[in-house]
Design a protein around this motif. Sequence first.
Motif, PDB file in Angstrom:
ATOM      1  N   ARG A  85       0.904  -1.152   0.000  1.00 34.52           N
ATOM      2  CA  ARG A  85       0.000   0.000   0.000  1.00 34.52           C
ATOM      3  C   ARG A  85       0.936   1.192   0.000  1.00 34.52           C
ATOM      4  O   ARG A  85       1.808   1.305   0.859  1.00 34.52           O
ATOM      5  CB  ARG A  85      -0.868   0.008   1.248  1.00 34.52           C
ATOM      6  CG  ARG A  85      -1.699  -1.259   1.321  1.00 34.52           C
ATOM      7  CD  ARG A  85      -3.119  -1.158   1.712  1.00 34.52           C
ATOM      8  NE  ARG A  85      -3.885  -0.180   1.004  1.00 34.52           N
ATOM      9  CZ  ARG A  85      -4.858   0.525   1.582  1.00 34.52           C
ATOM     10  NH1 ARG A  85      -5.141   0.351   2.842  1.00 34.52           N
ATOM     11  NH2 ARG A  85      -5.557   1.389   0.886  1.00 34.52           N
ATOM     12  N   VAL A  86       0.775   2.058  -0.969  1.00 36.58           N
ATOM     13  CA  VAL A  86       1.689   3.173  -1.182  1.00 36.58           C
ATOM     14  C   VAL A  86       0.970   4.489  -0.905  1.00 36.58           C
ATOM     15  O   VAL A  86      -0.158   4.695  -1.348  1.00 36.58           O
ATOM     16  CB  VAL A  86       2.228   3.174  -2.638  1.00 36.58           C
ATOM     17  CG1 VAL A  86       3.215   4.305  -2.850  1.00 36.58           C
ATOM     18  CG2 VAL A  86       2.867   1.827  -2.974  1.00 36.58           C
ATOM     19  N   ALA A  87       1.639   5.373  -0.191  1.00 32.69           N
ATOM     20  CA  ALA A  87       1.130   6.724   0.052  1.00 32.69           C
ATOM     21  C   ALA A  87       2.262   7.699  -0.219  1.00 32.69           C
ATOM     22  O   ALA A  87       3.441   7.356  -0.118  1.00 32.69           O
ATOM     23  CB  ALA A  87       0.638   6.884   1.487  1.00 32.69           C
ATOM     24  N   TYR A  88       1.903   8.910  -0.561  1.00 35.07           N
ATOM     25  CA  TYR A  88       2.907   9.946  -0.740  1.00 35.07           C
ATOM     26  C   TYR A  88       3.409  10.366   0.636  1.00 35.07           C
ATOM     27  O   TYR A  88       2.630  10.590   1.553  1.00 35.07           O
ATOM     28  CB  TYR A  88       2.327  11.160  -1.474  1.00 35.07           C
ATOM     29  CG  TYR A  88       3.305  12.302  -1.521  1.00 35.07           C
ATOM     30  CD1 TYR A  88       4.344  12.302  -2.440  1.00 35.07           C
ATOM     31  CD2 TYR A  88       3.228  13.347  -0.612  1.00 35.07           C
ATOM     32  CE1 TYR A  88       5.264  13.321  -2.462  1.00 35.07           C
ATOM     33  CE2 TYR A  88       4.157  14.371  -0.628  1.00 35.07           C
ATOM     34  CZ  TYR A  88       5.171  14.355  -1.559  1.00 35.07           C
ATOM     35  OH  TYR A  88       6.097  15.358  -1.574  1.00 35.07           O
ATOM     36  N   GLY A  89       4.725  10.480   0.770  1.00 34.98           N
ATOM     37  CA  GLY A  89       5.289  10.942   2.033  1.00 34.98           C
ATOM     38  C   GLY A  89       6.802  10.928   1.990  1.00 34.98           C
ATOM     39  O   GLY A  89       7.410  10.127   1.273  1.00 34.98           O
ATOM     40  N   SER A  90       7.402  11.805   2.757  1.00 34.98           N
ATOM     41  CA  SER A  90       8.860  11.914   2.833  1.00 34.98           C
ATOM     42  C   SER A  90       9.413  10.873   3.799  1.00 34.98           C
ATOM     43  O   SER A  90       8.651  10.178   4.487  1.00 34.98           O
ATOM     44  CB  SER A  90       9.244  13.310   3.332  1.00 34.98           C
ATOM     45  OG  SER A  90       8.834  13.467   4.685  1.00 34.98           O
ATOM     46  N   LYS A  91      10.714  10.818   3.902  1.00 37.89           N
ATOM     47  CA  LYS A  91      11.333   9.919   4.869  1.00 37.89           C
ATOM     48  C   LYS A  91      10.931  10.322   6.295  1.00 37.89           C
ATOM     49  O   LYS A  91      10.676   9.463   7.128  1.00 37.89           O
ATOM     50  CB  LYS A  91      12.855   9.932   4.719  1.00 37.89           C
ATOM     51  CG  LYS A  91      13.557   8.941   5.616  1.00 37.89           C
ATOM     52  CD  LYS A  91      15.054   8.934   5.383  1.00 37.89           C
ATOM     53  CE  LYS A  91      15.750   7.918   6.257  1.00 37.89           C
ATOM     54  NZ  LYS A  91      17.207   7.942   6.074  1.00 37.89           N
ATOM     55  N   ARG A  92      10.834  11.627   6.573  1.00 39.45           N
ATOM     56  CA  ARG A  92      10.406  12.086   7.902  1.00 39.45           C
ATOM     57  C   ARG A  92       8.974  11.648   8.190  1.00 39.45           C
ATOM     58  O   ARG A  92       8.654  11.242   9.302  1.00 39.45           O
ATOM     59  CB  ARG A  92      10.536  13.606   8.036  1.00 39.45           C
ATOM     60  CG  ARG A  92      11.946  14.040   8.338  1.00 39.45           C
ATOM     61  CD  ARG A  92      12.047  15.552   8.519  1.00 39.45           C
ATOM     62  NE  ARG A  92      11.399  16.070   9.708  1.00 39.45           N
ATOM     63  CZ  ARG A  92      11.867  15.961  10.955  1.00 39.45           C
ATOM     64  NH1 ARG A  92      12.993  15.319  11.185  1.00 39.45           N
ATOM     65  NH2 ARG A  92      11.230  16.506  11.970  1.00 39.45           N
ATOM     66  N   ASP A  93       8.101  11.730   7.187  1.00 39.57           N
ATOM     67  CA  ASP A  93       6.734  11.239   7.348  1.00 39.57           C
ATOM     68  C   ASP A  93       6.756   9.753   7.683  1.00 39.57           C
ATOM     69  O   ASP A  93       6.004   9.281   8.535  1.00 39.57           O
ATOM     70  CB  ASP A  93       5.916  11.445   6.072  1.00 39.57           C
ATOM     71  CG  ASP A  93       5.670  12.902   5.727  1.00 39.57           C
ATOM     72  OD1 ASP A  93       5.567  13.735   6.652  1.00 39.57           O
ATOM     73  OD2 ASP A  93       5.575  13.210   4.516  1.00 39.57           O
TER      74      ASP A  93
END
Length: 192
Positions: A85-93
Amino acid sequence: MEMNSLPLCIWKDKDLKLSDIQVSEQVQSRSEICRQTVSTYAAKINEGEMAPVLVFCDGFRYWLVDGFHRYQAAKLVNHTKISCRVAYGSKRDAILYAIAANIDNGFKRANADKRNGVETLLSDSEWSQWSNHEIARRCGVSHTYVRKLRLKLQESNEINPLIQTRQSVNRIAFRNGREYPIDVSNIGQLDR
């Protein structure tokens, strides 16, 4: 904001190559991988009963967020791809999400896993400004545990002195989805 909610949380199901997924110790909130759990999950993968792992995509990389044991199990049974399951987000997220990923489900967190999550937030220049209550909420622990660990890390100089100085006056509290600065400089002081 819910514990595991994301800004622009758009989930998409996708099969990814294991080699395309970034597995980072910074994102992994567990203190260690349990080999027995990996073996159990490997058997479930072979039976087709495994839930997808969660990854965040920053536009360039896929960061494994939740499912480190399932990822290792897929490698163990020589799979080259895994359901995600893929979501947009940075490494910090990804780091922030992973800290709370197994509070209510999955392989039960050990005390070392809980401590690792709290220490991650306390050692970060931004997240350490959050109130003990907010860090506790994000990590699924008590605020008194966060307070005690914060004091212990400050006394042993394991928290950056610049962070300690800023923490001694201001922290950030969250109410109704908004941030509020709070002055904590007089907490614990006796009126004279």
